[in-house]
Enzyme design. Structure first.
Site, PDB file in Angstrom:
ATOM      1  N   ASP A  83       0.859  -1.185   0.000  1.00 29.75           N
ATOM      2  CA  ASP A  83       0.000   0.000   0.000  1.00 29.75           C
ATOM      3  C   ASP A  83       0.895   1.236   0.000  1.00 29.75           C
ATOM      4  O   ASP A  83       1.750   1.393   0.878  1.00 29.75           O
ATOM      5  CB  ASP A  83      -0.912  -0.036   1.227  1.00 29.75           C
ATOM      6  N   ASP A  94      -3.387   7.544  -2.949  1.00 30.26           N
ATOM      7  CA  ASP A  94      -3.312   6.353  -2.090  1.00 30.26           C
ATOM      8  C   ASP A  94      -3.685   5.165  -2.977  1.00 30.26           C
ATOM      9  O   ASP A  94      -4.764   5.158  -3.572  1.00 30.26           O
ATOM     10  CB  ASP A  94      -4.319   6.576  -0.948  1.00 30.26           C
ATOM     11  N   HIS A 154     -12.097   5.960   1.795  1.00 32.35           N
ATOM     12  CA  HIS A 154     -12.174   7.192   2.592  1.00 32.35           C
ATOM     13  C   HIS A 154     -11.983   8.422   1.729  1.00 32.35           C
ATOM     14  O   HIS A 154     -11.370   8.365   0.665  1.00 32.35           O
ATOM     15  CB  HIS A 154     -11.082   7.158   3.670  1.00 32.35           C
ATOM     16  N   HIS A 162      -7.344  10.050   6.131  1.00 32.47           N
ATOM     17  CA  HIS A 162      -8.724   9.646   6.417  1.00 32.47           C
ATOM     18  C   HIS A 162      -9.482  10.892   6.839  1.00 32.47           C
ATOM     19  O   HIS A 162      -9.433  11.307   7.984  1.00 32.47           O
ATOM     20  CB  HIS A 162      -8.775   8.552   7.487  1.00 32.47           C
ATOM     21  N   GLU A 187     -11.107   1.085  -1.709  1.00 29.55           N
ATOM     22  CA  GLU A 187     -10.182  -0.014  -1.431  1.00 29.55           C
ATOM     23  C   GLU A 187     -10.851  -1.264  -0.868  1.00 29.55           C
ATOM     24  O   GLU A 187     -10.941  -1.436   0.337  1.00 29.55           O
ATOM     25  CB  GLU A 187      -9.047   0.446  -0.517  1.00 29.55           C
ATOM     26  N   GLU A 282      -6.528  -0.912  -4.401  1.00 21.80           N
ATOM     27  CA  GLU A 282      -6.936   0.466  -4.081  1.00 21.80           C
ATOM     28  C   GLU A 282      -6.548   1.444  -5.177  1.00 21.80           C
ATOM     29  O   GLU A 282      -5.463   1.362  -5.740  1.00 21.80           O
ATOM     30  CB  GLU A 282      -6.275   0.908  -2.761  1.00 21.80           C
TER      31      GLU A 282
HETATM   32 MN    MN Z   1      -3.808   2.762   0.970  1.00 18.54          MN
HETATM   33 MN    MN Z   2      -6.568   4.193   1.694  1.00 18.88          MN
END
Ligand code: MN
Ligand code: MN
Length: 297
Positions: A83, A94, A154, A162, A187, A282
């Protein structure tokens, strides 16, 4: 730079770095090497890591990053979630990929990618978060897997990963509509059919973030707080990232003090409730009136 351009640049870098990580054979590498190389690559391309690269193995769903010289090696039976976060002036992309070397778990990985793709197809300004969750859940279940219901996508804001809105991985109550020109991460996380579909917090916590800048009444801690703030602001960081400021033992002590005073939060690893393999995919998106911009494509 316009904020949308910052998002796009962060997204291009994150997407490239993720694809490089996907293609590479990580077997035999330590998770430390995986993290260091990816973070190095992000900087070479002109971005900044928005959080320590997460290298979460098997039943660990998220929030593990390498310790300094972490000796854990990637093995051929592993399911590794990588990630990656990149920011430009605090605007964050992200994105995550699951790499897997055991053909037995390939359908799990394919299901995570497919459920994300289906979610992207219905995402644009005005889309309901509950509809996205519903599509993700349906696509995971029809392939015989179980969504992780207490992990979600998010909203993102400058220097905040977030940012208050959650995009569920299941059909759920409470919904909001995606806003034009805002950034969101979608995600899906999923596990095998005998998984619990819920993650628990584990004992290890090696990702940190400043949550309060309230003075500590201790000169050394205050100094550390200021130095860490100057480097990362509210973004997460790893102990490895403090080793240009402190020796390892010193860094651990400083962090422990700040954690006890609640200036710094430590994020525990998140582990599948039945100890089953977890996969994740994601992307970060920016909804438009009639389409969606997938900035990490
Ligand atoms: Mn992530
Ligand atoms: Mn994320």
């Amino acid at each position: 730079m316009d904020f949308l351009e910052s998002y796009r640049k962060a997204g291009r870098i994150a997407g490239k770095v993720r694809e490089n990580a996907r293609k590479k054979n990580h077997i035999g590498s330590t998770v430390y090497e995986v993290c260091q190389k990816i973070e190095e690559e992000i900087k070479m391309m002109g971005g900044r890591p928005a959080f320590p690269v997460n290298v979460s193995l098997n039943e660990i769903a998220a929030h593990y990053t390498a310790e300094p010289n972490d000796p854990i090696q990637v093995k051929d039976g592993d399911v590794l979630k990588i990630d990656i976060g990149v920011h430009i002036d605090g605007y964050i992309a992200d994105t995550a990929v699951t790499v897997c070397y055991d053909p037995k778990f390939e359908p799990l990985v394919i299901a995570s990618e497919a459920s994300l793709e289906e979610a992207l197809k219905i995402s644009k300004s005005g889309s309901k978060s509950s509809d996205i969750g519903k599509i993700i859940e349906m696509n995971i279940k029809k392939r015989g897997f179980v969504p992780i219901k207490n992990l979600s996508g998010h909203s993102l804001e400058q220097y905040t990963i977030h940012a208050g809105r959650s995009i569920p991985n299941i059909d759920s109550f409470g919904s909001f509509r995606l806003e034009n020109n805002h950034a969101y991460a979608i995600e899906p996380f999923l596990t095998l059919k005998n998984g619990l579909g819920i993650v628990h917090e584990g004992k290890i916590a090696n990702i940190f973030a400043i949550v309060s800048r309230k003075p500590t009444k201790d000169k050394e801690s205050d100094e550390a707080l200021n130095q860490i703030w100057a480097k990362f602001k509210s973004l997460p960081f790893a102990l490895r990232w403090l080793l240009d400021l402190y020796e390892e033992k010193n860094a651990r002590d400083v962090l422990e003090k700040l954690r006890k005073r609640k200036n710094v939060h430590a994020y525990p690893v998140l582990i599948e409730g039945n100890g089953m393999m977890v996969a994740q995919s994601e992307h970060t998106i920016i909804p438009k009136e009639n389409h969606v911009e997938v900035i990490t494509a």
